[in-house]
Each structure stands twice: as C-alpha cells, then as structure tokens.
Design a protein around this motif. Structure first.
Motif, mmCIF file in Angstrom:
data_model
loop_
_atom_site.group_PDB
_atom_site.id
_atom_site.type_symbol
_atom_site.label_atom_id
_atom_site.label_comp_id
_atom_site.label_asym_id
_atom_site.label_seq_id
_atom_site.Cartn_x
_atom_site.Cartn_y
_atom_site.Cartn_z
ATOM 1 N N MET A 176 0.826 -1.208 0.000
ATOM 2 C CA MET A 176 0.000 0.000 0.000
ATOM 3 C C MET A 176 0.866 1.267 0.000
ATOM 4 S SD MET A 176 -2.868 -1.335 -0.320
ATOM 5 C CE MET A 176 -3.808 0.177 -0.336
ATOM 6 N N TYR A 177 1.994 1.213 0.692
ATOM 7 C CA TYR A 177 2.919 2.354 0.694
ATOM 8 C C TYR A 177 3.449 2.619 -0.717
ATOM 9 C CZ TYR A 177 7.093 5.148 1.743
ATOM 10 O OH TYR A 177 8.054 6.135 1.764
ATOM 11 N N VAL A 178 3.848 1.550 -1.391
ATOM 12 C CA VAL A 178 4.391 1.683 -2.741
ATOM 13 C C VAL A 178 3.302 2.115 -3.721
ATOM 14 C CG1 VAL A 178 5.428 0.425 -4.673
ATOM 15 C CG2 VAL A 178 6.283 0.069 -2.361
ATOM 16 N N SER A 179 2.121 1.538 -3.600
ATOM 17 C CA SER A 179 1.037 1.904 -4.524
ATOM 18 C C SER A 179 0.644 3.362 -4.355
ATOM 19 C CB SER A 179 -0.181 0.995 -4.321
ATOM 20 O OG SER A 179 -0.758 1.198 -3.048
ATOM 21 N N ASP A 180 0.710 3.870 -3.128
ATOM 22 C CA ASP A 180 0.416 5.282 -2.898
ATOM 23 C C ASP A 180 1.494 6.169 -3.514
ATOM 24 O OD1 ASP A 180 -1.142 7.426 -1.518
ATOM 25 O OD2 ASP A 180 0.719 7.680 -0.393
ATOM 26 N N GLY A 181 2.737 5.691 -3.516
ATOM 27 C CA GLY A 181 3.845 6.482 -4.032
ATOM 28 C C GLY A 181 4.031 6.410 -5.531
ATOM 29 N N LEU A 182 3.513 5.377 -6.184
ATOM 30 C CA LEU A 182 3.676 5.231 -7.632
ATOM 31 C C LEU A 182 2.829 6.263 -8.381
ATOM 32 C CD1 LEU A 182 3.713 1.336 -7.927
ATOM 33 C CD2 LEU A 182 5.554 2.867 -8.648
ATOM 34 N N ASP A 183 3.458 6.990 -9.265
ATOM 35 C CA ASP A 183 2.786 8.065 -10.002
ATOM 36 C C ASP A 183 2.211 7.512 -11.298
ATOM 37 O OD1 ASP A 183 1.872 10.569 -10.569
ATOM 38 O OD2 ASP A 183 3.829 11.427 -11.075
ATOM 39 N N ALA A 184 1.175 6.708 -11.148
ATOM 40 C CA ALA A 184 0.540 6.058 -12.293
ATOM 41 C C ALA A 184 -0.949 5.912 -12.035
ATOM 42 C CB ALA A 184 1.168 4.693 -12.548
ATOM 43 N N GLY A 185 -1.727 5.902 -13.105
ATOM 44 C CA GLY A 185 -3.178 5.853 -12.982
ATOM 45 C C GLY A 185 -3.722 4.516 -12.525
ATOM 46 N N THR A 186 -2.939 3.440 -12.703
ATOM 47 C CA THR A 186 -3.344 2.100 -12.285
ATOM 48 C C THR A 186 -2.176 1.432 -11.578
ATOM 49 O OG1 THR A 186 -4.946 1.794 -14.098
ATOM 50 C CG2 THR A 186 -4.049 -0.192 -13.092
ATOM 51 N N VAL A 187 -2.454 0.774 -10.458
ATOM 52 C CA VAL A 187 -1.446 -0.018 -9.765
ATOM 53 C C VAL A 187 -2.006 -1.422 -9.546
ATOM 54 C CG1 VAL A 187 0.032 -0.235 -7.741
ATOM 55 C CG2 VAL A 187 -0.614 2.041 -8.550
ATOM 56 N N PHE A 188 -1.259 -2.413 -9.974
ATOM 57 C CA PHE A 188 -1.623 -3.814 -9.732
ATOM 58 C C PHE A 188 -0.779 -4.334 -8.560
ATOM 59 C CE2 PHE A 188 -2.214 -3.264 -14.388
ATOM 60 C CZ PHE A 188 -3.571 -3.524 -14.466
ATOM 61 N N ILE A 189 -1.411 -4.987 -7.595
ATOM 62 C CA ILE A 189 -0.692 -5.571 -6.464
ATOM 63 C C ILE A 189 -0.831 -7.086 -6.526
ATOM 64 C CG2 ILE A 189 -0.546 -5.739 -3.940
ATOM 65 C CD1 ILE A 189 -1.609 -2.901 -3.769
ATOM 66 N N ASN A 190 0.314 -7.757 -6.661
ATOM 67 C CA ASN A 190 0.373 -9.226 -6.744
ATOM 68 C C ASN A 190 -0.469 -9.784 -7.885
ATOM 69 O OD1 ASN A 190 2.176 -9.424 -4.556
ATOM 70 N ND2 ASN A 190 0.486 -9.390 -3.093
ATOM 71 N N THR A 191 -0.614 -8.990 -8.924
ATOM 72 C CA THR A 191 -1.275 -9.420 -10.158
ATOM 73 C C THR A 191 -0.848 -8.437 -11.238
ATOM 74 O OG1 THR A 191 -3.405 -10.033 -11.148
ATOM 75 C CG2 THR A 191 -3.378 -8.059 -9.761
ATOM 76 N N TYR A 192 -1.342 -8.643 -12.465
ATOM 77 C CA TYR A 192 -1.065 -7.681 -13.537
ATOM 78 C C TYR A 192 -2.061 -7.914 -14.665
ATOM 79 C CZ TYR A 192 1.773 -4.058 -15.642
ATOM 80 O OH TYR A 192 2.191 -2.845 -16.138
#
Length: 280
Positions: free
Chosen positions: A225-241
């Motif tokens: 969640m920390y990384v997803s909040d910091g990623l400057d992208a419109g979509t973030v996939f966590i443990n999937t893609y």
C-alpha cells in the motif's frame, strides 16, 4: 454507432477538426495525442480524453511469491507479443532474488510455443506488421550498444511472418534508451535494486514522463500500500497484472494522458454539468 473506417491521418484528423463534434477520445501514442489535442483546441476547443503511451514499472520485492511473480511478470511483458498499452516496460527486481528470478524467466521462455496466434496452444504470435518488427530489432540493438546485457532473444524468428523472439535484457541502467522508451513489443527490461531500498526504487520507477500503469509484488500488504500510494501512475496492480474490470476507472497520468475509460468516471467524460438558477 457510426463507424468511420480510414486512416488516422485522414479520418482522425477530420474528426479532430470538425466543428460539430464537442468531445473526442483517443487511444494511441503520445506524439499523436498531442497533435489531436492541438487540433481540437484550434478548431472549436472540444473536450478531449487521451489514453497514450506508457513505460509501466513493475517492482518485485524479495518477500513475494516468486512463482507467481515470474508467471505474472512474464504475462505483464509478453501478453499479446508485448503490444499492450499497459505492458510492464521495466522490471525492478530486488537484488537478493534477481538472479533466481531471471533464471526462472529464461527457463519459462524456452518452453513457449511460437506460432499461429489462432492456434490455442500458441504462446507467442507475430508482431502486427513488418515496420514494427524492424523497429523492435533496432530497439534491441540500441540496448546492446548502451551496455545492457542481452540475455535472451533480440532477433527475429527464422520463419515466415513478423515473429520476434521473446527478449530479456538485464543490467539496465536508468539513463539507457531502453530504460526510458516504450518498446511496445516482447522485450523484458530488468534492473536490480538494493535489498530494502523501497524509497530508492520508488524514485526510479517514477523517473519517467509516463504514468499509465504499474505493479508491485510483495507479501507485505503495508509495503504494497505504501508503494502503490507512491507510484505516479493511474493504475497499480498488487500481486497481479493486466487485471482490469469494467467498473474500475482506467487512465494515465503525466504524458500517458488524462481522462478515464471504464467505470463511472468514463461516463462523466461524455457528460456536461449545467447549473440552472430559478427565482419565483
């Protein structure tokens, strides 16, 4: 629905300039998106939404499910021969698992069946046209010239058709052409990062003019969640893609465009808000 077949340079340009059209949505490259936006502004200031290029980072931490990270990391790059707007353009793999990750990827690539895309047993089909294949070969040559390690592929397949070998580059440094530019092909670009350097890899992942999609693999949900909040992208996939849903808004940041496809937000792109004040 009115379908207008024809080239983008002709039909698309006419749509961009048409005085009776008030909203235009476009999916394609960033340079063409800028051209369309300019035409829409000059013609009648029509509203625009753009889904453009990407260089989506995929961060793989050493506490991930490695089997899943290998399988989905390969899908993130090689799905549809890499001709995928949200393809993982760059993989960042934590140092302590880097070599094992790469070894497993190579073993899986060697199992891939290259052939007719209409055959359900095929894993990897041809690129969409000759010019694109030639551009991909030049892309790989640029990576080699700049000092990246071409570990696998980088060549066309000796068979009829526009087939490109699934390709893997390692030791890719941040300044290199292949670290910054989208290939839109089956080219895995891998860089390693030091164990525990979460903020450092976040900075590197965001050091791009694109921001369409991104991903992170870790068993630590707090870190995810920390990384997803910091990623400057419109979509973030966590443990999937590549897992999208019609209810989830989809669209990019920065030079990957603006506006949303899918979800309720996509409807708002085609609506206008009017305020009516009544006194009686």
């Amino acid at each position: 629905i009115n379908i207008l077949p024809g080239s983008g340079g002709l039909v698309g340009q006419r749509l961009s300039e048409h005085p009776d059209i008030r909203k235009l949505g476009f999916t394609g490259s960033t340079p063409i998106g800028k051209h369309i936006m300019k035409s829409c502004a000059v013609s009648n200031l029509k509203k625009v939404s753009l889904e453009l290029g990407g260089k989506s980072p995929l961060i793989i931490f050493n506490d991930c499910d490695l089997d899943k990270a290998v399988r989905m990391g390969m899908g993130a790059v090689y799905f549809n021969k890499g001709e995928n707007c949200i393809a993982a353009g760059r993989l960042f793999v934590e140092e302590s698992i880097h070599d094992e990750f790469v070894d497993r990827v190579i073993k899986e690539i060697k199992k891939m069946k290259i052939g007719d895309p209409l055959d359900r047993s095929t894993d990897h089909g041809p690129q969409n046209h000759k010019a694109h294949l030639e551009k991909l070969l030049e892309y790989c040559e640029a990576g080699v010239k700049e000092g990246a390690t071409l570990l696998y592929g980088g060549r066309s397949v000796p068979r009829p058709g526009f087939f490109m070998e699934p390709t893997v580059f390692t030791n890719v440094e941040d300044h290199m052409f292949i670290a910054k530019e989208e290939s839109f092909g089956p080219v895995m670009v891998i860089s390693k990062f030091k164990d525990g350097d979460v903020d450092g890899v976040l900075h590197r992942a965001n050091d791009t003019e694109f921001g369409l999609a991104s991903g992170v693999f870790t068993r630590d949900i707090g870190k995810a969640m920390y990384v997803s909040d910091g990623l400057d992208a419109g979509t973030v996939f966590i443990n999937t893609y590549n897992k999208t849903d019609v209810a989830a808004p989809f669209g990019g940041f920065k030079q990957s465009g603006f506006g949303k496809d899918l979800g309720e937000e996509a409807l708002h792109e085609y609506l206008r808000t009017k305020a009516v004040t009544v006194e009686y």
